[in-house]
Design an enzyme around this catalytic site. Structure first.
Site, PDB file in Angstrom:
ATOM      1  N   HIS B 130       0.869  -1.176   0.000  1.00  0.00           N
ATOM      2  CA  HIS B 130       0.000   0.000   0.000  1.00  0.00           C
ATOM      3  C   HIS B 130       0.909   1.230   0.000  1.00  0.00           C
ATOM      4  O   HIS B 130       2.021   1.186   0.522  1.00  0.00           O
ATOM      5  CB  HIS B 130      -0.838  -0.048   1.284  1.00  0.00           C
ATOM      6  N   ASP B 206       3.197  -4.155   8.136  1.00  0.00           N
ATOM      7  CA  ASP B 206       1.982  -3.372   7.954  1.00  0.00           C
ATOM      8  C   ASP B 206       0.813  -4.300   8.238  1.00  0.00           C
ATOM      9  O   ASP B 206       0.495  -5.179   7.434  1.00  0.00           O
ATOM     10  CB  ASP B 206       1.946  -2.831   6.516  1.00  0.00           C
ATOM     11  N   GLN B 209      -4.373  -4.650   7.280  1.00  0.00           N
ATOM     12  CA  GLN B 209      -5.371  -5.589   6.759  1.00  0.00           C
ATOM     13  C   GLN B 209      -5.364  -6.932   7.484  1.00  0.00           C
ATOM     14  O   GLN B 209      -6.207  -7.783   7.207  1.00  0.00           O
ATOM     15  CB  GLN B 209      -5.131  -5.838   5.260  1.00  0.00           C
ATOM     16  N   LYS B 232     -10.332   0.156  10.921  1.00  0.00           N
ATOM     17  CA  LYS B 232     -10.570  -1.042  10.116  1.00  0.00           C
ATOM     18  C   LYS B 232     -10.939  -2.234  10.988  1.00  0.00           C
ATOM     19  O   LYS B 232     -11.141  -3.340  10.484  1.00  0.00           O
ATOM     20  CB  LYS B 232      -9.329  -1.377   9.282  1.00  0.00           C
ATOM     21  N   CYS B 372      -4.867   2.547  -3.450  1.00  0.00           N
ATOM     22  CA  CYS B 372      -3.578   3.018  -2.921  1.00  0.00           C
ATOM     23  C   CYS B 372      -2.465   2.004  -3.168  1.00  0.00           C
ATOM     24  O   CYS B 372      -1.591   1.811  -2.321  1.00  0.00           O
ATOM     25  CB  CYS B 372      -3.662   3.372  -1.434  1.00  0.00           C
TER      26      CYS B 372
END
Lengths: 135, 414
Positions: B130, B206, B209, B232, B372
């Site tokens: 991303h 990261d 997600q 999220k 993104c």
């Protein structure tokens, strides 16, 4: 909120399926390409200009039905138009041309206006393009 | 064809009722929210938690010697503890509250990166990152002269690690997503971390997600930094987390200067607070941090294993049903193995924006664009995709509606 049927009127679909002036000109007098980074839409417009009149126009690019149909209709509209008049072609004129009330749809209006922005970049030169609000 | 998936979450109807926003119609249809990878919906108790703070004990934290401030401070720090336990941090001092994943990664790039990287050092990323895990490193490379390297992907959209050891040469930091927001691919971060540590590189993950959708244990993964966002994972916007290994955080200089992050301030110099306060200049997002703690309670009461299993079932059903749509191409792994519930696809002859608009007309919310991840879309040579993504409140009937609407889009533009 505008509905699906407003967004994809038959006129839009018709121009999307059968674009009028898709292609490039050999040695165009004006050529410009603009992108919409949000959705990856891309529009290139080539113009032939003789004695201050746009005598031929072609567009190329890829994108959603709104952006491509808008490019098709806009290039059709400006052939025969004096350059000075094309420079003044407004956002509202474009929206009237394509017949979609997008004034309150901040995302999709960018799709519709991308060809107009490209045209103005070509006619004014980079750096002299009016903002979307001023178009 | 109707859904015949046995739902893992036994009382999905009651669960959906916890999310007030789902109970509405859009363009004459019940809202089918398939864009949780962008931002999830919030259960009533998280919304109530925000309101409760503002109605009952709103006061700045770590300041006032009065009851409201003490209560706010207690709730704020208790939320930090909930985050720490959620990701199995060794200590809650390792949990830094930030605005979101992007800020967490920028913090590491600015603080650790500026202090440690020199010209010629390498940072290893992947092409599926991303922008939030790409642009901060580009900026760091421009400041320091460090070089960026990229792990490639294979035909199924999985990381190709054949040359990992060679690519790790001279690498000081590996920054990698645990789950691609476009492909859904779940990356083997534990293996990557082990091999990265063997050459002395640090590993930032990261988790934007992954943390909302599966159990994530920073000690089991043996990583050095984890970044994720509250919004999220059923929490509010404006609150995110940087977790860092304590010994590393303690060596890092401050990111932003100001109140809260200091010990003693003189006119010309100051000494800085211990972690995590050193990285939390200014009044934090107090209500949002507390509500993130509430969201974590909510998720843990259901169970992250259960949530993962539920989404995996939905994903399997979606991958199967989407093959029925002519001209549709799914990007990313074709099976549910090491794959999360974000499904990006293209539909021949229909631009993703038009797909999304047709779906919106049916009350189905999906995301269209490059999500993104422009370099990844450039790799596939496509301008954009349409993405449907799932969370604990989604149901197979929504996938059925998706398939019907996609067929409608094909007919309209075909």
């Amino acid at each position: 909120m505008i509905g699906m049927d407003d967004l994809y009127r038959e006129l839009i679909l018709e121009h999307y399926r059968h674009p009028r002036r898709r292609g490039w000109l050999d040695h165009p007098d004006v050529s410009a390409e603009e992108h919409n980074p949000l959705c990856g839409d891309r529009v290139r417009i080539d113009l032939r200009i003789e004695n201050g009149i746009i005598t031929d126009a072609r567009f190329d690019g890829r994108g959603c039905a709104i952006s491509q149909a808008s490019a098709s209709m806009l290039t059709d509209e400006i052939v025969g138009m004096p350059v000075e008049q094309a420079k003044q072609f407004s956002k509202d004129q474009l929206l009237a041309l394509i017949g979609i009330p997008l004034n309150h749809n901040p995302v999709r209006i960018k799709c519709a206006l991308l060809p107009l922005k490209t045209l103005k970049v070509g006619l004014y030169g980079v750096g002299h393009v009016p903002d979307e609000d001023e178009m | 064809m109707t859904a015949n998936v046995s739902m893992i979450l036994s009382d999905i109807v009651a669960l959906r009722r916890e999310f007030p926003i789902l109970n509405q119609s859009v363009n004459g249809n019940v809202l089918a929210f398939l864009d949780s990878a962008a931002s999830s919906q919030k259960p009533r108790r998280v919304i109530d938690c925000l309101e409760d703070y503002y109605r009952r004990y709103n006061a700045n934290v770590h300041r006032g010697i009065y009851r409201l401030s003490e209560e706010a401070t207690f709730a704020f720090e208790r939320a930090r503890g909930k985050v720490a336990r959620f990701i199995n941090a060794r200590s809650q001092r390792e949990v830094v509250f930030v605005r979101n994943t992007t800020e967490a990664i920028n913090l590491v790039a600015r603080s650790w990166g500026d202090a440690n990287l020199r010209e010629g050092d390498r940072i290893l990323l992947s092409i599926m990152e991303h922008h939030s895990n790409l642009v901060p490193w580009q900026m760091l490379a421009q400041r320091t002269g460090a070089k960026l390297e990229f792990l490639p992907i294979d035909g199924e959209g999985r990381l190709a690690l054949d040359n990992l050891d060679a690519q790790l040469e001279g690498v000081r930091l590996v920054a990698i997503t645990q789950q691609s927001n476009v492909l859904g691919t779940i990356n083997p971060v534990a293996e990557i971390a082990q091999r990265a540590h063997a050459v002395g590189a640090l590993v930032l993950v990261d988790g934007a997600q992954s943390v909302p959708h599966m159990p994530v244990d920073v000690q089991a993964l043996d990583i050095d930094f984890l970044a994720f966002s509250g919004h999220k994972m059923c929490g509010p916007t404006g609150i995110g987390v940087l977790w860092g290994r304590r010994t590393i955080l303690e060596q890092m200089p401050p990111f932003l200067g100001g109140g809260s992050m200091i010990k003693v301030v003189g006119l010309h110099e100051s000494t800085y607070a211990d972690i995590p306060a050193r990285f939390e200049a200014g009044t934090p997002a107090i209500a949002e941090a507390i509500a993130l703690g509430e969201a974590i309670d909510f998720l843990q009461e259901i169970g992250m294993d259960q949530i993962y299993a539920h989404e995996r079932e939905l994903l399997g059903y979606a991958l199967e049903r989407l093959t029925e749509v002519e001209g549709l191409r799914v990007y990313g792994p074709r099976t549910t193995d090491m794959r999360g519930g974000a499904v990006s696809f293209t539909l021949d002859g229909v631009h993703p924006h038009d797909v999304a608009a047709v779906l919106d007309g049916e009350g189905i919310a999906v995301r269209a664009g490059h999500h993104c991840a422009q370099p990844l879309h450039a790799y596939y040579d496509i301008p954009a995709t349409t993405r449907a993504s799932f969370y604990l409140y989604n149901i197979p009937e929504e996938i059925d509606r998706l398939v019907v609407a996609l067929r409608k889009a094909r007919t309209l533009f075909g």
